[in-house]
Design a protein around this motif. Structure first.
Motif, PDB file in Angstrom:
ATOM      1  N   GLU A  22       0.898  -1.133  -0.089  1.00 21.21           N
ATOM      2  CA  GLU A  22      -0.096  -0.013  -0.012  1.00 21.21           C
ATOM      3  C   GLU A  22       0.752   1.326   0.029  1.00 21.21           C
ATOM      4  O   GLU A  22       0.602   2.332  -0.637  1.00 21.21           O
ATOM      5  N   ASP A  23       2.018   1.327   0.862  1.00 24.38           N
ATOM      6  CA  ASP A  23       2.651   2.284   1.045  1.00 24.38           C
ATOM      7  C   ASP A  23       3.944   2.715   0.177  1.00 24.38           C
ATOM      8  O   ASP A  23       4.321   3.878  -0.342  1.00 24.38           O
ATOM      9  N   ASP A  24       4.577   1.568  -0.348  1.00 27.98           N
ATOM     10  CA  ASP A  24       5.719   1.714  -1.232  1.00 27.98           C
ATOM     11  C   ASP A  24       5.617   0.324  -2.123  1.00 27.98           C
ATOM     12  O   ASP A  24       6.933  -0.253  -2.033  1.00 27.98           O
ATOM     13  N   PRO A  25       4.771   0.191  -3.114  1.00 29.73           N
ATOM     14  CA  PRO A  25       4.969  -0.875  -3.929  1.00 29.73           C
ATOM     15  C   PRO A  25       6.169  -0.939  -4.784  1.00 29.73           C
ATOM     16  O   PRO A  25       6.673  -1.934  -5.195  1.00 29.73           O
ATOM     17  N   SER A  26       6.750   0.422  -5.057  1.00 31.95           N
ATOM     18  CA  SER A  26       8.138  -0.032  -5.964  1.00 31.95           C
ATOM     19  C   SER A  26       9.160  -0.461  -5.238  1.00 31.95           C
ATOM     20  O   SER A  26       9.847  -1.035  -6.041  1.00 31.95           O
TER      21      SER A  26
ATOM     22  N   GLU B 265      -0.288 -13.960  -4.568  1.00 27.55           N
ATOM     23  CA  GLU B 265      -1.530 -12.696  -4.316  1.00 27.55           C
ATOM     24  C   GLU B 265      -0.442 -11.435  -4.485  1.00 27.55           C
ATOM     25  O   GLU B 265      -1.023 -10.320  -4.896  1.00 27.55           O
ATOM     26  N   VAL B 266       0.692 -11.479  -3.722  1.00 23.93           N
ATOM     27  CA  VAL B 266       1.558 -10.414  -3.659  1.00 23.93           C
ATOM     28  C   VAL B 266       1.917  -9.901  -5.170  1.00 23.93           C
ATOM     29  O   VAL B 266       1.811  -8.841  -5.589  1.00 23.93           O
ATOM     30  N   MET B 267       2.344 -10.911  -5.970  1.00 27.40           N
ATOM     31  CA  MET B 267       2.855 -10.884  -7.342  1.00 27.40           C
ATOM     32  C   MET B 267       1.733 -10.345  -8.304  1.00 27.40           C
ATOM     33  O   MET B 267       1.777  -9.198  -9.039  1.00 27.40           O
ATOM     34  N   GLN B 268       0.484 -10.720  -7.975  1.00 21.79           N
ATOM     35  CA  GLN B 268      -0.665 -10.127  -8.754  1.00 21.79           C
ATOM     36  C   GLN B 268      -0.992  -8.746  -8.445  1.00 21.79           C
ATOM     37  O   GLN B 268      -1.316  -8.021  -9.297  1.00 21.79           O
ATOM     38  N   GLU B 269      -0.983  -8.502  -7.085  1.00 20.66           N
ATOM     39  CA  GLU B 269      -1.173  -7.132  -6.809  1.00 20.66           C
ATOM     40  C   GLU B 269       0.079  -6.179  -7.388  1.00 20.66           C
ATOM     41  O   GLU B 269      -0.448  -5.099  -7.817  1.00 20.66           O
ATOM     42  N   LEU B 270       1.137  -6.474  -7.398  1.00 22.37           N
ATOM     43  CA  LEU B 270       2.310  -5.745  -8.027  1.00 22.37           C
ATOM     44  C   LEU B 270       1.955  -5.596  -9.408  1.00 22.37           C
ATOM     45  O   LEU B 270       2.275  -4.578 -10.078  1.00 22.37           O
ATOM     46  N   SER B 271       1.467  -6.554 -10.101  1.00 22.43           N
ATOM     47  CA  SER B 271       1.225  -6.440 -11.469  1.00 22.43           C
ATOM     48  C   SER B 271      -0.004  -5.477 -11.872  1.00 22.43           C
ATOM     49  O   SER B 271       0.115  -4.798 -12.996  1.00 22.43           O
ATOM     50  N   SER B 272      -0.908  -5.841 -10.774  1.00 24.44           N
ATOM     51  CA  SER B 272      -2.249  -4.827 -11.186  1.00 24.44           C
ATOM     52  C   SER B 272      -1.778  -3.344 -10.871  1.00 24.44           C
ATOM     53  O   SER B 272      -2.373  -2.513 -11.651  1.00 24.44           O
ATOM     54  N   LEU B 273      -0.402  -3.064 -10.478  1.00 26.52           N
ATOM     55  CA  LEU B 273      -0.064  -1.678 -10.066  1.00 26.52           C
ATOM     56  C   LEU B 273       0.662  -1.289 -10.907  1.00 26.52           C
ATOM     57  O   LEU B 273       1.265  -0.073 -11.082  1.00 26.52           O
ATOM     58  N   GLY B 274       1.105  -1.933 -12.021  1.00 24.48           N
ATOM     59  CA  GLY B 274       2.004  -1.568 -12.988  1.00 24.48           C
ATOM     60  C   GLY B 274       3.556  -1.883 -12.979  1.00 24.48           C
ATOM     61  O   GLY B 274       4.137  -1.392 -13.680  1.00 24.48           O
ATOM     62  N   TYR B 275       3.794  -2.855 -12.044  1.00 22.62           N
ATOM     63  CA  TYR B 275       5.247  -3.222 -11.805  1.00 22.62           C
ATOM     64  C   TYR B 275       5.523  -4.664 -12.175  1.00 22.62           C
ATOM     65  O   TYR B 275       4.642  -5.475 -12.335  1.00 22.62           O
TER      66      TYR B 275
END
Length: 75
Positions: free
Chosen positions: A43-47, A65-75
């Protein structure tokens, strides 16, 4: 994975300073976010987590789950 092998893998990973398949409820054990929950860092620093993945820092592996969230945020 067999439970005994999984346990040995986790113990080795913890000894080496990382944990395999970290999820949102796990804590990071190094760096500027040491001790923080992975979910909070998402939430605070996905980069930062994207950097950990890209640079293969300490052979950290995040769960799906973490990898999908990073992907959805464009990382």
């Amino acid at each position: 994975m067999r439970p005994d092998i999984e346990k040995a893998h986790r113990e080795y990973s913890e000894f080496m300073g990382s944990s395999a398949d970290l999820g949102v409820d796990d804590r990071l054990n190094f760096g500027k976010h040491r001790g923080k929950l992975i979910g909070d860092i998402l939430e605070d620093d996905p980069s930062y987590l994207a950097w950990v993945v890209d640079e293969n820092i300490r052979a950290i592996e995040f769960d799906e789950e973490v990898m999908q969230e990073l992907s959805s945020l464009g990382y």
